[in-house]
Design a protein around this motif. Sequence first.
Motif, PDB file in Angstrom:
ATOM      1  N   GLN A  13       8.517   0.117 -14.292  1.00 17.44           N
ATOM      2  CA  GLN A  13       9.710  -0.186 -13.482  1.00 17.44           C
ATOM      3  C   GLN A  13      10.031   0.964 -12.521  1.00 17.44           C
ATOM      4  O   GLN A  13      10.430   0.746 -11.376  1.00 17.44           O
ATOM      5  CB  GLN A  13      10.907  -0.467 -14.415  1.00 17.44           C
ATOM      6  CG  GLN A  13      12.116  -1.050 -13.701  1.00 17.44           C
ATOM      7  CD  GLN A  13      11.827  -2.404 -13.032  1.00 17.44           C
ATOM      8  OE1 GLN A  13      11.145  -3.255 -13.610  1.00 17.44           O
ATOM      9  NE2 GLN A  13      12.323  -2.591 -11.804  1.00 17.44           N
ATOM     10  N   ASN A  14       9.842   2.176 -13.004  1.00 14.87           N
ATOM     11  CA  ASN A  14      10.093   3.337 -12.138  1.00 14.87           C
ATOM     12  C   ASN A  14       9.139   3.385 -10.957  1.00 14.87           C
ATOM     13  O   ASN A  14       9.509   3.825  -9.876  1.00 14.87           O
ATOM     14  CB  ASN A  14       9.959   4.631 -12.949  1.00 14.87           C
ATOM     15  CG  ASN A  14      11.307   5.093 -13.434  1.00 14.87           C
ATOM     16  OD1 ASN A  14      12.276   5.093 -12.675  1.00 14.87           O
ATOM     17  ND2 ASN A  14      11.384   5.471 -14.697  1.00 14.87           N
ATOM     18  N   ILE A  15       7.901   2.961 -11.180  1.00 21.05           N
ATOM     19  CA  ILE A  15       6.931   2.941 -10.070  1.00 21.05           C
ATOM     20  C   ILE A  15       7.417   1.949  -9.013  1.00 21.05           C
ATOM     21  O   ILE A  15       7.418   2.231  -7.808  1.00 21.05           O
ATOM     22  CB  ILE A  15       5.516   2.548 -10.572  1.00 21.05           C
ATOM     23  CG1 ILE A  15       5.023   3.519 -11.651  1.00 21.05           C
ATOM     24  CG2 ILE A  15       4.519   2.454  -9.399  1.00 21.05           C
ATOM     25  CD1 ILE A  15       4.842   4.951 -11.227  1.00 21.05           C
ATOM     26  N   LEU A  16       7.868   0.800  -9.490  1.00 19.56           N
ATOM     27  CA  LEU A  16       8.367  -0.239  -8.586  1.00 19.56           C
ATOM     28  C   LEU A  16       9.596   0.252  -7.814  1.00 19.56           C
ATOM     29  O   LEU A  16       9.683   0.110  -6.596  1.00 19.56           O
ATOM     30  CB  LEU A  16       8.734  -1.461  -9.446  1.00 19.56           C
ATOM     31  CG  LEU A  16       8.801  -2.821  -8.810  1.00 19.56           C
ATOM     32  CD1 LEU A  16       7.499  -3.160  -8.113  1.00 19.56           C
ATOM     33  CD2 LEU A  16       9.089  -3.855  -9.906  1.00 19.56           C
ATOM     34  N   ASP A  17      10.542   0.857  -8.533  1.00 22.05           N
ATOM     35  CA  ASP A  17      11.794   1.271  -7.903  1.00 22.05           C
ATOM     36  C   ASP A  17      11.632   2.503  -7.023  1.00 22.05           C
ATOM     37  O   ASP A  17      12.239   2.594  -5.958  1.00 22.05           O
ATOM     38  CB  ASP A  17      12.856   1.604  -8.978  1.00 22.05           C
ATOM     39  CG  ASP A  17      13.228   0.389  -9.801  1.00 22.05           C
ATOM     40  OD1 ASP A  17      12.938  -0.742  -9.337  1.00 22.05           O
ATOM     41  OD2 ASP A  17      13.782   0.563 -10.903  1.00 22.05           O
ATOM     42  N   LYS A  18      10.866   3.473  -7.495  1.00 22.00           N
ATOM     43  CA  LYS A  18      10.863   4.767  -6.785  1.00 22.00           C
ATOM     44  C   LYS A  18       9.752   4.894  -5.766  1.00 22.00           C
ATOM     45  O   LYS A  18       9.815   5.760  -4.885  1.00 22.00           O
ATOM     46  CB  LYS A  18      10.745   5.908  -7.797  1.00 22.00           C
ATOM     47  CG  LYS A  18      11.965   5.958  -8.695  1.00 22.00           C
ATOM     48  CD  LYS A  18      11.938   7.192  -9.564  1.00 22.00           C
ATOM     49  CE  LYS A  18      13.247   7.293 -10.240  1.00 22.00           C
ATOM     50  NZ  LYS A  18      13.903   8.441 -10.431  1.00 22.00           N
ATOM     51  N   ILE A  19       8.716   4.063  -5.899  1.00 24.65           N
ATOM     52  CA  ILE A  19       7.625   4.137  -4.920  1.00 24.65           C
ATOM     53  C   ILE A  19       7.481   2.802  -4.200  1.00 24.65           C
ATOM     54  O   ILE A  19       7.586   2.733  -2.978  1.00 24.65           O
ATOM     55  CB  ILE A  19       6.286   4.542  -5.600  1.00 24.65           C
ATOM     56  CG1 ILE A  19       6.443   5.912  -6.292  1.00 24.65           C
ATOM     57  CG2 ILE A  19       5.168   4.600  -4.554  1.00 24.65           C
ATOM     58  CD1 ILE A  19       5.204   6.409  -6.994  1.00 24.65           C
ATOM     59  N   GLY A  20       7.265   1.732  -4.948  1.00 22.72           N
ATOM     60  CA  GLY A  20       7.032   0.413  -4.344  1.00 22.72           C
ATOM     61  C   GLY A  20       5.568   0.055  -4.516  1.00 22.72           C
ATOM     62  O   GLY A  20       4.731   0.928  -4.735  1.00 22.72           O
ATOM     63  N   VAL A  21       5.251  -1.230  -4.426  1.00 23.34           N
ATOM     64  CA  VAL A  21       3.854  -1.627  -4.634  1.00 23.34           C
ATOM     65  C   VAL A  21       3.344  -2.612  -3.583  1.00 23.34           C
ATOM     66  O   VAL A  21       2.243  -3.132  -3.713  1.00 23.34           O
ATOM     67  CB  VAL A  21       3.613  -2.222  -6.046  1.00 23.34           C
ATOM     68  CG1 VAL A  21       3.801  -1.169  -7.113  1.00 23.34           C
ATOM     69  CG2 VAL A  21       4.486  -3.425  -6.301  1.00 23.34           C
ATOM     70  N   ASN A  22       4.119  -2.879  -2.554  1.00 25.00           N
ATOM     71  CA  ASN A  22       3.591  -3.788  -1.532  1.00 25.00           C
ATOM     72  C   ASN A  22       2.582  -3.074  -0.644  1.00 25.00           C
ATOM     73  O   ASN A  22       2.722  -1.881  -0.364  1.00 25.00           O
ATOM     74  CB  ASN A  22       4.729  -4.345  -0.672  1.00 25.00           C
ATOM     75  CG  ASN A  22       5.467  -5.454  -1.401  1.00 25.00           C
ATOM     76  OD1 ASN A  22       4.868  -6.178  -2.194  1.00 25.00           O
ATOM     77  ND2 ASN A  22       6.762  -5.563  -1.149  1.00 25.00           N
ATOM     78  N   ALA A  23       1.589  -3.831  -0.205  1.00 19.98           N
ATOM     79  CA  ALA A  23       0.608  -3.252   0.717  1.00 19.98           C
ATOM     80  C   ALA A  23       1.314  -2.947   2.035  1.00 19.98           C
ATOM     81  O   ALA A  23       2.188  -3.690   2.463  1.00 19.98           O
ATOM     82  CB  ALA A  23      -0.514  -4.251   0.946  1.00 19.98           C
ATOM     83  N   THR A  24       0.939  -1.839   2.657  1.00 20.48           N
ATOM     84  CA  THR A  24       1.586  -1.503   3.935  1.00 20.48           C
ATOM     85  C   THR A  24       0.902  -2.227   5.091  1.00 20.48           C
ATOM     86  O   THR A  24       1.498  -2.414   6.140  1.00 20.48           O
ATOM     87  CB  THR A  24       1.518   0.021   4.213  1.00 20.48           C
ATOM     88  OG1 THR A  24       0.156   0.379   4.439  1.00 20.48           O
ATOM     89  CG2 THR A  24       2.097   0.813   3.064  1.00 20.48           C
ATOM     90  N   GLY A  25      -0.353  -2.585   4.920  1.00 20.94           N
ATOM     91  CA  GLY A  25      -1.095  -3.225   6.009  1.00 20.94           C
ATOM     92  C   GLY A  25      -1.466  -2.240   7.111  1.00 20.94           C
ATOM     93  O   GLY A  25      -2.032  -2.631   8.130  1.00 20.94           O
ATOM     94  N   LEU A  26      -1.135  -0.983   6.900  1.00 21.48           N
ATOM     95  CA  LEU A  26      -1.427   0.032   7.922  1.00 21.48           C
ATOM     96  C   LEU A  26      -2.336   1.114   7.338  1.00 21.48           C
ATOM     97  O   LEU A  26      -2.644   1.104   6.150  1.00 21.48           O
ATOM     98  CB  LEU A  26      -0.111   0.643   8.437  1.00 21.48           C
ATOM     99  CG  LEU A  26       0.766  -0.339   9.240  1.00 21.48           C
ATOM    100  CD1 LEU A  26       2.146   0.227   9.489  1.00 21.48           C
ATOM    101  CD2 LEU A  26       0.097  -0.700  10.569  1.00 21.48           C
TER     102      LEU A  26
END
Length: 333
Positions: A108-121
């Motif tokens: 959950q911390n990874i999701l909240d503090k970093i995020g996991v969506n691809a940037t596409g960049l």
Amino acid sequence: MKFNHYVIICLQVCVLVCANPVWAKASQQPDIQAVLDEAYLKFKSQNPGKNADYIPALAEVDSRFFGIALVTTDGKVYTKGDVSQEFSIQSISKVFTLSLAMEQKGPQNILDKIGVNATGLAFNSVTAIELNEDRSINPLVNAGAMAAVSLLDGKDQKAKWSSLSSWYNQFANRNLGVLDNVYQSESKNNGHNRAIAELLTSYNRFYGDVDLNLAVYTRQCSVGVTAKDLAVMASVFANNGTHPISKQRLMTSDNVKHVLAVMTTAGLYENSGEWAYQVGLPAKSGVGGGIIAVSPDRFSVAVFSPRLDEAGNSIRAQQAIGYIAEELNANIF
Ligand code: GLU
């Protein structure tokens, strides 16, 4: 009916079943070594692309190297080509650092503090941070990978590095070293990554001192590995978190699923969609020329070949893994 008749009927059934090509194929064990040998021969002579050169030490690596290694979940190791040649792990380190951050802080911390969506960049894009309102980034691009380092436990640089390097060693099942020439070269040319870390700090998306965490990140990218090491390291993901060789449990199987999901959506930078479409295996590349890929519950494969495409992915490694995945019928989709 006499016993002899039973035996004859059984033999006839066996002959019929084995003569049917579908059953015959299904009952055969694939010859993994032959598949690796074929992949090597097929792609050895063409060597398109070019070495990364924004880190000067990478431009100097002999671009003829080509090594392929595969480790099954029952711990068998298959190799072909230059599998004992060390090179820098670069971005492939990001999956192992993410794994440690996830084990320490929870998914959950990874999701909240970093995020996991691809940037596409691109992997070092500043625009990706600016475009995303939450400053949500991804642990497999430079911004999110440095943020993952900043989340790790450790009171100072030495403590953080010591736990991170021993984590890598457990995956490799041997003590890995740092390629000092790569570390020095990257440290001297680190302005862009520093700018990313400072930018994240300004948005409260970096969780510690910039100098300290940038140094640890640069060091993790300079760890020396062989293609064989990488396949051994990735085999832990193929085997749901338990090391197929040392038999140690390193991660929970739930966390392995999260890591594989991020590899699937962002492991080959902005080309991750095409990779999933064509090859269908969670994978991670590095600008040092390595790529790992994972066939869950079956095997991991790693290839080293230094010449890259525009996105920063080794061209021959993509070709060889694509071929192996196809031959071993490994596409997860
Ligand atoms: N050390 C490299 C960097 O920070 C890693 C990039 C990569 O392998 O994609 O730029």
